[in-house]
Motif scaffolding. Structure first.
Motif, PDB file in Angstrom:
ATOM      1  N   SER A  12       0.804  -1.229   0.000  1.00 47.93           N
ATOM      2  CA  SER A  12       0.000   0.000   0.000  1.00 47.93           C
ATOM      3  C   SER A  12       0.834   1.274   0.000  1.00 47.93           C
ATOM      4  O   SER A  12       0.297   2.352  -0.201  1.00 47.93           O
ATOM      5  N   GLY A  13       2.145   1.172   0.208  1.00 41.89           N
ATOM      6  CA  GLY A  13       2.966   2.381   0.246  1.00 41.89           C
ATOM      7  C   GLY A  13       3.491   2.796  -1.112  1.00 41.89           C
ATOM      8  O   GLY A  13       4.233   3.774  -1.217  1.00 41.89           O
ATOM      9  N   GLY A  14       3.107   2.092  -2.185  1.00 35.91           N
ATOM     10  CA  GLY A  14       3.656   2.380  -3.503  1.00 35.91           C
ATOM     11  C   GLY A  14       2.864   3.434  -4.258  1.00 35.91           C
ATOM     12  O   GLY A  14       1.985   4.101  -3.707  1.00 35.91           O
ATOM     13  N   PRO A  40       7.838   0.180   6.576  1.00 36.20           N
ATOM     14  CA  PRO A  40       6.967   0.738   7.603  1.00 36.20           C
ATOM     15  C   PRO A  40       6.278   2.028   7.191  1.00 36.20           C
ATOM     16  O   PRO A  40       6.595   2.631   6.174  1.00 36.20           O
ATOM     17  N   ARG A  41       5.431   2.428   8.031  1.00 32.51           N
ATOM     18  CA  ARG A  41       4.363   3.361   7.781  1.00 32.51           C
ATOM     19  C   ARG A  41       4.651   4.702   7.100  1.00 32.51           C
ATOM     20  O   ARG A  41       3.780   5.218   6.413  1.00 32.51           O
ATOM     21  N   GLY A  49      -5.053   5.982   9.209  1.00 34.72           N
ATOM     22  CA  GLY A  49      -5.811   4.733   9.322  1.00 34.72           C
ATOM     23  C   GLY A  49      -4.964   3.576   9.800  1.00 34.72           C
ATOM     24  O   GLY A  49      -3.760   3.715  10.000  1.00 34.72           O
ATOM     25  N   PRO A  50      -5.589   2.400   9.954  1.00 32.33           N
ATOM     26  CA  PRO A  50      -4.841   1.237  10.430  1.00 32.33           C
ATOM     27  C   PRO A  50      -3.771   0.772   9.434  1.00 32.33           C
ATOM     28  O   PRO A  50      -4.001   0.767   8.231  1.00 32.33           O
ATOM     29  N   PHE A  51      -2.611   0.390   9.988  1.00 33.99           N
ATOM     30  CA  PHE A  51      -1.494  -0.071   9.164  1.00 33.99           C
ATOM     31  C   PHE A  51      -0.799  -1.245   9.847  1.00 33.99           C
ATOM     32  O   PHE A  51      -0.670  -1.265  11.077  1.00 33.99           O
ATOM     33  N   ALA A  52      -0.381  -2.231   9.073  1.00 37.58           N
ATOM     34  CA  ALA A  52       0.464  -3.311   9.611  1.00 37.58           C
ATOM     35  C   ALA A  52       1.618  -3.532   8.646  1.00 37.58           C
ATOM     36  O   ALA A  52       1.421  -3.520   7.427  1.00 37.58           O
TER      37      ALA A  52
END
Ligand code: NAD
Length: 314
Positions: A12-14, A40-41, A49-52
Motif C-alpha cells: 500500500s505504500g507504492g 513501515p508506515r 488509518g490502520p497499518f500493519a
C-alpha cells in the motif's frame, strides 16, 4: 446502513497503493481499510488509518491479519515491477507469483469474498499484436515480471473456476501520477519528465522519442479499480485481467505537450535496457471488453492529464 467490507491492501505504500487506500477509506470508512507494506508506515500517505507491516512472502502473518481483522476484500498490490524485476528474477518470482499463489489459497480458506490483482501490459510480448491489442490474444512476455503476472492471471482463473473464489484483475498500462514518483518500471519516464522539466528544465529520456506506449492517469486507475470491484459478478465475462487503457503517447509527444507549459525546456534521448522491454509491449489497447462488461470509460486523455499534472508537480 449498508454493511461495509473489511479491506486489506498489500503493497500500500507504492505509487498506486498510496492513492487507492485513500479512495477505499473514503468509500468504506478509514477504520475498515487496513493498509500493509513491507516498508513501515511513513510511506503510507493515508497515515491516519490502520497499518500493519507485512511481507507478502510471509503467508502466516498474512493469515493472522485476515483472522484478526475479519477481512472480506483483499487488494493485492505488492510486487516488483518490470525493470527492477530483471535485476533479481528469483525474488520477483517469489514475491509476484509464489506469494500470490499462497495468498489466494489463504483467501479461499478464510472465506474472503473478493480479491483484486493488478496485472499489466507486461503480459504481452513480441507475438502479441501491438496495435489495438485484443483482450484474448497471444501472451509470450519477455520479462520475468510479465511471466509472473500472466501466470498470476491464470492462477486467478483456476481459483475462480475450481473453487469459486471471486478474483478480479485489470491489466494496468503505465500509470501517471504525482504523489509518489514511480521507480523500477519501464513507463516511469512519463512521470519523471514532469518533475525534471519543472525542476531542471531538461530531461534525459531512457527510451527513444517515438516509443509509443499505453498509459493511464491515476484518477482513472482508481475509477477502474473501484468500478471493477463494485461490478456485479454476473457482469464479468473473464477472471483473467481486463485490458485497460486511458491513452497512448510517445516521449516526444508528451514533451511537445509539456512545452506548452515549459517553453524553454529541452530533452535528450539515451535509450537503455528498458528500450527492449518497451519494444515488446503494446502501443494501443482494445479495452472494449471492460467497457461492455462493467461500463469502463476513462475521464482523461493526454492533454487533460498534462493540464492536471502540471498543477500538482512541484
Ligand atoms: N505503476 C504502474 O505503472 C503499474 C502498471 C501495471 C501494473 N502495476 C501493478 O500495480 C501494483 C502496484 O504497483 P505500484 O506502481 O504501486 O508499485 P510500487 O513499486 O510503487 O509499489 C509496490 C509496493 O510493494 C511493496 N513491496 C515490495 N515487496 C513487498 C513484499 N515482499 N511484501 C509487501 N510489500 C512489498 C513496496 O514496498 C511498495 O510499496 C503492482 O502489482 C504492479 O505490478 C503497476
Amino acid at each position: 446502513m449498508e454493511k461495509q467490507p473489511k479491506v486489506l491492501v498489500t503493497g500500500s505504500g507504492g505509487q498506486i497503493g498510496t492513492e487507492l487506500v485513500r479512495a477505499l477509506r473514503s468509500m468504506h470508512g478509514t477504520e475498515n481499510v487496513l493498509s500493509t507494506d513491507l516498508i513501515p508506515r511513513d510511506r503510507d500517505e493515508g497515515a491516519e488509518g490502520p497499518f500493519a507491516q507485512l511481507d507478502v512472502t510471509d503467508t502466516e502473518s498474512f493469515v493472522a491479519l485476515l483472522e484478526e481483522h475479519k477481512i472480506n476484500h483483499v487488494y493485492h498490490l505488492a510486487a516488483l515491477l518490470s525493470s527492477k524485476g530483471e535485476k533479481n528474477i528469483d525474488l520477483t518470482w517469489n514475491i509476484n507469483f509464489e506469494a500470490h499463489r499462497k495468498l489466494l489459497a489463504a483467501c479461499y480458506s478464510h472465506n474472503v469474498d473478493r480479491v483484486f490483482f493488478p496485472s499489466t501490459i507486461g503480459v504481452y510480448g513480441p507475438t502479441t499484436p501491438r496495435q489495438m491489442t485484443p483482450q484474448f490474444t497471444s501472451f509470450q512476455p519477455s520479462t520475468v515480471y510479465g511471466i509472473t503476472k500472466i501466470t498470476g492471471e491464470l492462477w486467478n482463473q483456476y481459483y475462480k473456476s475450481r473453487y469459486g473464489l471471486d478474483v478480479r484483475s485489470l491489466r494496468y498500462p503505465g500509470v501517471i501520477s504525482y504523489e509518489v514518483i514511480p521507480e523500477g518500471g519501464t513507463t516511469d519516464f512519463s512521470v519523471e519528465m514532469f518533475f525534471e522539466l519543472k525542476r531542471k528544465g531538461h530531461y534525459v529520456c531512457y527510451l527513444k522519442k517515438d516509443t509509443r506506449l499505453p498509459m493511464i492517469y491515476m484518477p482513472d486507475v482508481i475509477k477502474a479499480t473501484l468500478g471493477l470491484m463494485q461490478a456485479e459478478v454476473h457482469q464479468l465475462s473473464t477472471s483473467m485481467g481486463y485490458n485497460l487503457s486511458g491513452f497512448s503517447l510517445t516521449p516526444a509527444e508528451l514533451f511537445e505537450e509539456l512545452q506548452r507549459y515549459y517553453p524553454e525546456a529541452t530533452i535528450s534521448y539515451e535509450p537503455d535496457a528498458r528500450q527492449q522491454i518497451a519494444d515488446s509491449w503494446s502501443e494501443t489497447i482494445d479495452d472494449r471488453t471492460a467497457s461492455d462488461d462493467w461500463g469502463w470509460q476513462p475521464d482523461y486523455n493526454m492533454q487533460g492529464m498534462v493540464k492536471d499534472m502540471v498543477k500538482h508537480v512541484v
